[in-house]
Motif scaffolding. Sequence first.
Motif, short mmCIF file in Angstrom:
data_model
loop_
_atom_site.label_atom_id
_atom_site.label_comp_id
_atom_site.label_asym_id
_atom_site.label_seq_id
_atom_site.Cartn_x
_atom_site.Cartn_y
_atom_site.Cartn_z
N LEU A 1 4.01 -2.90 18.20
CA LEU A 1 2.79 -1.93 18.14
C LEU A 1 1.50 -2.82 17.75
CD1 LEU A 1 4.49 0.88 15.97
CD2 LEU A 1 3.85 0.98 18.20
N PRO A 2 0.41 -2.36 18.21
CA PRO A 2 -0.68 -2.98 17.70
C PRO A 2 -0.89 -3.07 16.04
CG PRO A 2 -1.30 -1.32 19.49
CD PRO A 2 0.19 -1.14 18.85
N ASP A 3 -1.41 -4.09 15.51
CA ASP A 3 -1.57 -4.01 14.16
C ASP A 3 -2.24 -2.95 13.50
OD1 ASP A 3 -0.59 -6.50 14.41
OD2 ASP A 3 -2.37 -7.49 13.79
N GLY A 4 -1.98 -2.12 12.52
CA GLY A 4 -2.70 -1.20 12.08
C GLY A 4 -2.02 0.27 12.48
N SER A 5 -0.92 0.20 13.44
CA SER A 5 -0.06 1.62 13.79
C SER A 5 0.35 2.29 12.72
CB SER A 5 0.72 0.99 15.07
OG SER A 5 -0.13 0.48 16.06
N THR A 6 1.44 1.49 11.89
CA THR A 6 2.18 2.24 10.87
C THR A 6 1.53 2.21 9.59
OG1 THR A 6 2.95 0.09 10.37
CG2 THR A 6 4.33 1.40 12.01
N VAL A 7 1.52 3.36 8.87
CA VAL A 7 0.73 3.66 7.62
C VAL A 7 1.26 2.81 6.60
CG1 VAL A 7 0.13 6.10 8.37
CG2 VAL A 7 2.32 5.48 7.25
N VAL A 8 0.66 2.30 5.89
CA VAL A 8 0.90 1.64 4.57
C VAL A 8 0.01 2.51 3.28
CG1 VAL A 8 1.54 -0.55 5.61
CG2 VAL A 8 -0.98 0.02 4.61
N LEU A 9 0.36 2.31 1.86
CA LEU A 9 -0.29 2.82 1.13
C LEU A 9 -1.75 2.27 0.97
CD1 LEU A 9 2.25 2.82 -1.84
CD2 LEU A 9 1.76 4.49 -0.10
N ASP A 10 -2.79 3.07 0.68
CA ASP A 10 -4.04 2.59 0.57
C ASP A 10 -4.27 2.19 -1.12
OD1 ASP A 10 -4.71 5.03 -1.04
OD2 ASP A 10 -5.45 5.98 0.83
N ARG A 11 -5.49 1.78 -1.40
CA ARG A 11 -5.77 1.03 -2.48
C ARG A 11 -5.54 2.11 -3.60
NH1 ARG A 11 -7.75 -3.88 -3.44
NH2 ARG A 11 -8.79 -4.28 -5.54
N LYS A 12 -6.30 3.23 -3.36
CA LYS A 12 -6.13 4.51 -4.33
C LYS A 12 -4.79 4.85 -4.65
CE LYS A 12 -8.77 8.72 -5.03
NZ LYS A 12 -9.80 9.69 -4.56
N GLN A 13 -3.90 4.95 -3.72
CA GLN A 13 -2.51 5.27 -3.83
C GLN A 13 -1.68 4.19 -4.83
OE1 GLN A 13 -1.48 5.97 0.27
NE2 GLN A 13 -1.16 7.76 -0.05
N VAL A 14 -2.03 3.00 -4.38
CA VAL A 14 -1.48 2.01 -5.39
C VAL A 14 -1.80 1.85 -6.88
CG1 VAL A 14 -1.23 -0.57 -5.48
CG2 VAL A 14 -1.09 0.45 -3.22
N GLU A 15 -3.12 2.20 -6.92
CA GLU A 15 -3.74 2.40 -8.26
C GLU A 15 -3.24 3.55 -8.87
OE1 GLU A 15 -8.17 1.58 -10.01
OE2 GLU A 15 -8.09 2.45 -8.21
N ALA A 16 -2.77 4.50 -8.38
CA ALA A 16 -2.19 5.39 -9.01
C ALA A 16 -0.82 5.18 -9.40
CB ALA A 16 -2.26 6.74 -8.24
N MET A 17 0.01 4.31 -8.65
CA MET A 17 1.37 3.91 -8.89
C MET A 17 1.09 3.17 -10.24
SD MET A 17 3.25 3.38 -5.51
CE MET A 17 4.71 2.79 -6.52
N ILE A 18 0.30 2.25 -10.12
CA ILE A 18 0.11 1.24 -11.31
C ILE A 18 -0.12 2.01 -12.60
CG2 ILE A 18 -1.15 -0.83 -12.06
CD1 ILE A 18 -1.35 -1.62 -9.35
N ALA A 19 -1.03 2.77 -12.67
CA ALA A 19 -1.48 3.53 -13.72
C ALA A 19 -0.10 4.18 -14.28
CB ALA A 19 -2.42 4.55 -13.37
N LEU A 20 0.69 4.60 -13.52
CA LEU A 20 2.19 5.53 -14.00
C LEU A 20 2.78 4.35 -14.66
CD1 LEU A 20 2.37 8.21 -11.51
CD2 LEU A 20 1.63 8.57 -13.90
N LEU A 21 3.03 3.25 -13.87
CA LEU A 21 3.97 2.30 -14.54
C LEU A 21 3.56 1.34 -15.50
CD1 LEU A 21 4.58 0.42 -10.92
CD2 LEU A 21 6.39 1.21 -12.38
N SER A 22 2.34 1.33 -15.90
CA SER A 22 1.68 0.54 -17.11
C SER A 22 0.77 1.14 -17.41
CB SER A 22 1.75 -0.90 -16.63
OG SER A 22 1.36 -1.71 -17.67
N PRO A 23 0.33 2.30 -18.22
CA PRO A 23 -0.79 2.66 -18.68
C PRO A 23 -1.42 1.95 -19.66
CG PRO A 23 1.10 4.29 -18.92
CD PRO A 23 1.51 3.03 -18.42
N GLN A 24 -2.48 1.50 -19.16
CA GLN A 24 -3.69 0.29 -20.01
C GLN A 24 -5.06 0.57 -19.31
OE1 GLN A 24 -1.69 -3.21 -19.22
NE2 GLN A 24 -2.75 -3.55 -17.29
#
Length: 240
Positions: free
Chosen positions: A210-233
């Motif tokens: 596939l052309p680059d960018g065809s499959t979805v990956v988590l965006d920065r906001k989603q990763v930030e939400a995960m990090i906040a739950l993994l390690s509140p600080q």
Amino acid sequence: MPRVVKQKDIRQVEVLDQALALFLEYGYDNVSLNDLLAVSGTSKGAFYHYFPSKEALVTALAERSAAEAFDRLKPVFEQAGANALERLNAGLAASYEVKMAMGAPEQLAAMASLLKPHNQALFDQIITIWEDLFRPVLTEVIAQGVYEGVFDTFDPEGVGDMIQGFAASMRKTLVGTLNAPDPTSRQEILDVCVKRLKLYGIATDRILGLPDGSTVVLDRKQVEAMIALLSPQPPDGSAT
């Protein structure tokens, strides 16, 4: 008053729920068998009747969690009227929402010690439980994409394994970074994870033809939400 005797399956579920609550509060390595017996009000003999070991209990938790996620995600991957890429992207996007709703980041943080060498076999077993359950669905979607001419690969199952491998590697990267001996700011963790996800996304596109960018990956906001739950600080990474 006669003693209430509960069915084995019901009691097992109760013990799993109580054990998960302990792991979430104290972390896997900080919960002993005696702690599990005390909170569940179960004798050692009864506990071993349900679970041969603490490791077996954790495996049962992983099986339950994977089955619950699978029940929610399988209809997304199998949605009618969508082509294979649409189904794959819908499933990948939904997996984030489902895992967040199920408290996966908090559970991952509680089980972070499973990444230590002495727990490696148990961690690998947990990953295998998830991969074995989802492998047929991913394989079917990718094989259908090859049939439709959307994907170009000679090994749909192998590609599915690689996609799952990227997910497992991302979990290790995230938890390993959060637990590094040297304090790492949340911003630095975020930068590492976003860069790695971009790499995995491009790799997935290329192995699917596939052309680059065809499959979805988590965006920065989603990763930030995960990090906040993994390690509140605080954002600067300092302790509260």
